[in-house]
Design a protein around this motif. Structure first.
Motif, PDB file in Angstrom:
ATOM      1  N   SER A 119       0.874  -1.166   0.000  1.00 44.41           N
ATOM      2  CA  SER A 119       0.000   0.000   0.000  1.00 44.41           C
ATOM      3  C   SER A 119       0.920   1.228   0.000  1.00 44.41           C
ATOM      4  O   SER A 119       2.116   1.101  -0.285  1.00 44.41           O
ATOM      5  CB  SER A 119      -0.866  -0.070   1.247  1.00 44.41           C
ATOM      6  OG  SER A 119      -1.570   1.118   1.410  1.00 44.41           O
ATOM      7  N   ARG A 174      -5.029  -6.899  -5.078  1.00 47.82           N
ATOM      8  CA  ARG A 174      -3.963  -6.774  -4.087  1.00 47.82           C
ATOM      9  C   ARG A 174      -4.136  -7.781  -2.948  1.00 47.82           C
ATOM     10  O   ARG A 174      -3.171  -8.264  -2.390  1.00 47.82           O
ATOM     11  CB  ARG A 174      -3.931  -5.344  -3.525  1.00 47.82           C
ATOM     12  CG  ARG A 174      -2.772  -5.143  -2.589  1.00 47.82           C
ATOM     13  CD  ARG A 174      -2.560  -3.695  -2.238  1.00 47.82           C
ATOM     14  NE  ARG A 174      -3.598  -3.216  -1.340  1.00 47.82           N
ATOM     15  CZ  ARG A 174      -3.728  -1.961  -0.960  1.00 47.82           C
ATOM     16  NH1 ARG A 174      -2.911  -1.053  -1.442  1.00 47.82           N
ATOM     17  NH2 ARG A 174      -4.697  -1.606  -0.146  1.00 47.82           N
ATOM     18  N   GLU A 210      -3.790   0.357 -11.607  1.00 53.44           N
ATOM     19  CA  GLU A 210      -5.084   0.651 -10.995  1.00 53.44           C
ATOM     20  C   GLU A 210      -6.201   0.366 -11.998  1.00 53.44           C
ATOM     21  O   GLU A 210      -6.092   0.738 -13.168  1.00 53.44           O
ATOM     22  CB  GLU A 210      -5.089   2.146 -10.644  1.00 53.44           C
ATOM     23  CG  GLU A 210      -6.079   2.533  -9.610  1.00 53.44           C
ATOM     24  CD  GLU A 210      -5.580   2.292  -8.188  1.00 53.44           C
ATOM     25  OE1 GLU A 210      -4.493   1.700  -8.004  1.00 53.44           O
ATOM     26  OE2 GLU A 210      -6.312   2.681  -7.267  1.00 53.44           O
TER      27      GLU A 210
HETATM   28  P1  AMP Z   1      -4.300   3.090  -0.355  1.00 52.65           P
HETATM   29  O1  AMP Z   1      -5.458   2.697  -1.218  1.00 52.65           O
HETATM   30  O2  AMP Z   1      -4.623   4.215   0.582  1.00 52.65           O
HETATM   31  O3  AMP Z   1      -3.647   1.897   0.264  1.00 52.65           O
HETATM   32  O4  AMP Z   1      -3.239   3.758  -1.315  1.00 52.65           O
HETATM   33  C1  AMP Z   1      -2.338   2.994  -2.031  1.00 52.65           C
HETATM   34  C2  AMP Z   1      -2.886   2.645  -3.350  1.00 52.65           C
HETATM   35  O5  AMP Z   1      -2.918   3.754  -4.207  1.00 52.65           O
HETATM   36  C3  AMP Z   1      -2.068   1.662  -4.087  1.00 52.65           C
HETATM   37  O6  AMP Z   1      -2.260   0.373  -3.623  1.00 52.65           O
HETATM   38  C4  AMP Z   1      -2.560   1.852  -5.484  1.00 52.65           C
HETATM   39  O7  AMP Z   1      -3.700   1.036  -5.700  1.00 52.65           O
HETATM   40  C5  AMP Z   1      -3.073   3.270  -5.508  1.00 52.65           C
HETATM   41  N1  AMP Z   1      -2.409   4.137  -6.494  1.00 52.65           N
HETATM   42  C6  AMP Z   1      -3.063   4.968  -7.325  1.00 52.65           C
HETATM   43  N2  AMP Z   1      -2.230   5.630  -8.130  1.00 52.65           N
HETATM   44  C7  AMP Z   1      -0.978   5.199  -7.826  1.00 52.65           C
HETATM   45  C8  AMP Z   1       0.332   5.500  -8.325  1.00 52.65           C
HETATM   46  N3  AMP Z   1       0.519   6.407  -9.298  1.00 52.65           N
HETATM   47  N4  AMP Z   1       1.365   4.850  -7.774  1.00 52.65           N
HETATM   48  C9  AMP Z   1       1.187   3.953  -6.771  1.00 52.65           C
HETATM   49  N5  AMP Z   1      -0.002   3.637  -6.263  1.00 52.65           N
HETATM   50  C10 AMP Z   1      -1.088   4.240  -6.768  1.00 52.65           C
END
Ligand code: AMP
Length: 713
Positions: A119, A174, A210
């Motif tokens: 994450s 994930r 994504e």
């Molecule tokens: P969270 O959903 O709060 O765990 O935030 C992390 C997630 O943001 C990652 O697991 C990705 O699914 C998402 N994400 C969206 N855009 C990006 C990006 N440019 N790089 C990395 N993660 C991203």
């Protein structure tokens, strides 16, 4: 966010039991919201509220490392949110503050990622972003400015796509970071190349990205939901996350999902020096990458901050939602040196943009009744400007949410609107609460409104009780007689209300048993009006079949589905006998709709109504004419969106003309729209049509297109 002291900051004054209890309570609450968000794609609180909850837990744990390290077996009953924090807790569940929220479900094969799928840590504050840079420079012993990239944070669900020797082999969610669900079958309609010649020599590579949905596609699906009387989806993120976890891949295929790739997992036979080189390769291989112009390059944290401001301006033009900026170290050797925690890499951070909020007065709480009888509380607000539009109503979700947030009529409330999402009430401003504001009693409120409703155990929603509920019956009959259904002239709201209140009509079939004598007992009814209504009722007996189907109010069946069903089955008995498989063969009918149709016709009360309609009262609904072979209708295959006020036609008339000419009238503008029929004061749909370059026509042009199908005068 940090105005209130965090619980951890007074920990010296907190008794040990209190701390353990509070950690347990917060862990359980975070875990519950994680489950709602990742497994069910149906969050109860905003991202911001969730992030605040998590920050609270993290602070408490880092102030109390000894207690935080305590974990135990998970009991069958989690401590409830209102559990007495003073009671000692015999156990602590593992902390969700140091693990990834899991989306795993039993319905899919699981697949172990060959490299952990992290994450991201996140922050809403510039200060914490700068702390991130300071920490990194310290740990890498790099005095100078570090090379960063700034990427848009796409708001969808993460996915890992595996390619082996250049061939796409699977898509995996994930999951819990280590193991994910194999969701390949829901990827069939997502556009990206399945074979990449340049990767033929690469035995294995996992690309991370994504899955998401454009706002226009989200609007289109919601317009369909609305037409079918089904609940609307909350936002594109939840719909996308829910769609990749559907059990029926045919439904996922009909929803325009997209994927954008921005990261890498396990890879062999290929290497990258930098994150920017990876982005360049993703483009070169023809895979969907970040939007044009991204990532932005930044030398040091000051430039990062400038890039974030630039992204915040530009992202409003993206056709999809983004909720932040992801700042990543560009150099892969440096990334490796920085390493990762069990949850997130240390070389990246998400800076989240705060959704726009405003404070306004809550004037009243009203109840919105869905066609299936679900009662949703709605906040009636003093109108306020948020994200460029006036907001006067916002959702309060359900009874529990009102209770949890203790929202009271008369309160000043914080209202939030992010992107296209339905505005929501976040909390009440307690120090502005009027002295006489009383807690909101949902059940009492429903009673006062005369609504006979119930809340089933384990459900958040209240629902009108059965069909005997007079309000539901009045709504059902109004719908049955309306122009969109059986079109019984003279049977409007006032007449229906009296018929129900006097006990003359208890269901749809009773309408056809009404006598003149009975009608004469209604207010404002005389010989002539009674005769006229009886005539209108009699002439509705031969209406088109789809009108009867639509009028019966089968849950999930709107006008369009009713038309499709009528076309296919051509009689009500034939439709009633159709198997679920036969129903599902129809475009637009998936598992849920088929089940709903089946369940409806299985009900004895509905069977009885239909038997009386067709038997006792002799209704002979007309089957649609089968178009002659080779009959090319002028609007065959065309989709037309109507907007603004028309002069020579009502909307329903225009819709009917379009459909008779073989076209389809749709509610929202997308790339697939053929024409937009614009009347006066056309609003956002017209603007959107112009943006997408869709031809805009007026009524006279529509008529010209239709000449061959208009009735000959
Ligand atoms: P969270 O959903 O709060 O765990 O935030 C992390 C997630 O943001 C990652 O697991 C990705 O699914 C998402 N994400 C969206 N855009 C990006 C990006 N440019 N790089 C990395 N993660 C991203």
């Amino acid at each position: 966010m940090d105005k209130e002291p965090l619980p951890g900051q007074n920990s010296t004054r907190m008794a040990e039991n209190d701390i353990v209890g509070e950690i347990a309570r917060l862990r359980a609450e975070v875990a519950r919201h994680n489950d709602l968000y990742y497994t069910h794609a149906a969050p109860e609180i905003s991202d911001r509220e969730f992030d605040e909850l998590l920050a609270k837990l993290k602070a408490l744990e880092s102030d109390n490392p000894l207690f935080a390290a305590m974990t135990g077996t998970r009991p069958s009953v989690l401590p409830s949110v209102d559990a007495d924090a003073k009671a000692p807790h015999p156990y602590l569940a593992a902390s969700p503050a140091s693990s990834v929220g899991s989306d795993l479900s039993d319905e899919f094969e699981s697949y172990t990622h060959r490299q952990r799928m992290y994450s991201l840590d996140n922050t809403y504050s510039e200060g914490e972003l700068r702390d991130f840079d300071t920490r990194l420079r310290k740990s890498l012993a790099a005095g100078a400015a570090l090379p960063y990239l700034v990427e848009p944070k796409l708001d969808g669900a993460s996915v890992s796509l595996s390619f082996e020797n250049g061939r796409f082999v699977r898509a995996v969610s994930r999951g819990d970071a280590i193991t994910g669900d194999d969701i390949t079958r829901n990827f069939s309609a997502i556009a990206f190349p399945r074979h990449i010649a340049a990767l033929e020599t690469v035995p294995a590579i996992e690309l991370r990205g994504e899955v998401f949905m454009d706002r226009a596609e989200f609007d289109r699906i919601n317009a369909e939901q609305e037409e079918a009387g089904k609940p609307m989806y909350m936002n594109p993120r939840n719909l996308a996350a829910g769609t990749i976890k559907l059990l029926d891949p045919a439904i996922s295929a009909r929803r325009g999902l997209k994927v954008i790739l921005y990261g890498i997992g396990h890879h062999e036979g290929i290497s990258f020096q930098s994150q920017s080189a990876l982005h360049a390769k993703i483009r070169e291989w023809g895979l969907p990458g970040l939007p044009e112009g991204y990532p932005l390059r930044a030398h040091g944290i000051d430039e990062v901050w400038q890039c974030i401001q630039k992204l915040d301006k530009e992202r409003k033009k993206f056709p999809y939602d983004t909720d932040g900026a992801v700042v990543k170290l560009d150099d892969i050797a440096l990334q490796e040196r920085a390493g990762a925690t069990s949850k997130a890499p240390r070389w990246a951070i998400a800076y989240k943009f705060a959704p726009e909020q405003a404070v306004t007065r809550l004037n009243a709480i009203t109840i919105q009744i869905g066609r299936t009888g679900v009662l949703t509380p709605v906040a009636e607000l003093e109108p306020v400007l948020i994200s460029g539009s006036m907001v006067s109503r916002a959702t309060l979700h359900n009874e529990d949410e009102i209770k949890r947030k203790d929202i009271r009529v008369g309160d000043w409330v914080v209202v939030e609107k992010a992107g296209e999402i339905i505005p929501a009430v976040i909390n009440a401003v307690l120090d502005k609460r009027p002295a006489d504001a009383e807690p909101f009693d949902f059940a009492k409120h429903l009673k006062a409104l005369g609504l006979d409703a119930e809340r089933e155990a384990g459900q958040a929603a209240w629902r009108l009780r059965g069909d005997s509920d007079p309000e539901l019956l009045r709504r059902r009959l109004r719908h049955f007689a309306s122009r969109q259904a059986m079109d019984i002239e003279g049977m409007g709201e006032a007449v229906v209300n009296q018929l129900v209140n006097l006990g003359l009509v208890k269901d749809e079939a009773d309408i056809y048993a009404l006598t003149k004598h009975q009608l004469l007992t209604l207010e404002k009814f005389a010989e002539k009006s009674a005769d006229k209504l009886l005539e209108a009722i009699a002439s509705s007996k031969t209406r088109e079949l789809w009108r009867l189907l639509h009028g019966l109010g089968i849950p999930q069946v709107g006008a369009q589905t009713a038309k499709d069903l009528a076309k296919e089955f051509r009689s009500l008995p034939a439709l009633m006998q159709a198997s679920e498989e036969e129903l599902k063969a129809i475009d637009g009918v998936g598992d849920i709709v088929a089940l709903s149709i089946h369940a409806f016709f299985a009900r004895p009360d509905k069977k009885d109504i239909i038997a009386r309609l067709l038997g006792n009262h002799g209704l002979t609904p007309a089957a649609p004419e089968a178009p002659a072979e080779g009959d090319a209708l002028p609007l065959a295959g065309k989709t037309i969106v109507i907007t603004g006020t028309l002069h020579s036609l009502s909307r329903d008339e225009a819709k009917e003309l379009i459909e008779r000419a073989g076209g389809k009238a749709s509610g929202s503008v997308s790339k697939k729209t053929s024409y937009v029929l614009a009347g006066e004061e056309a609003g956002s749909k017209l603007t959107k049509a112009q943006e997408l370059g869709i031809p805009v026509i007026d009524e006279s042009e529509l008529r010209r297109m239709l000449v061959s199908t208009l009735p000959q005068a």
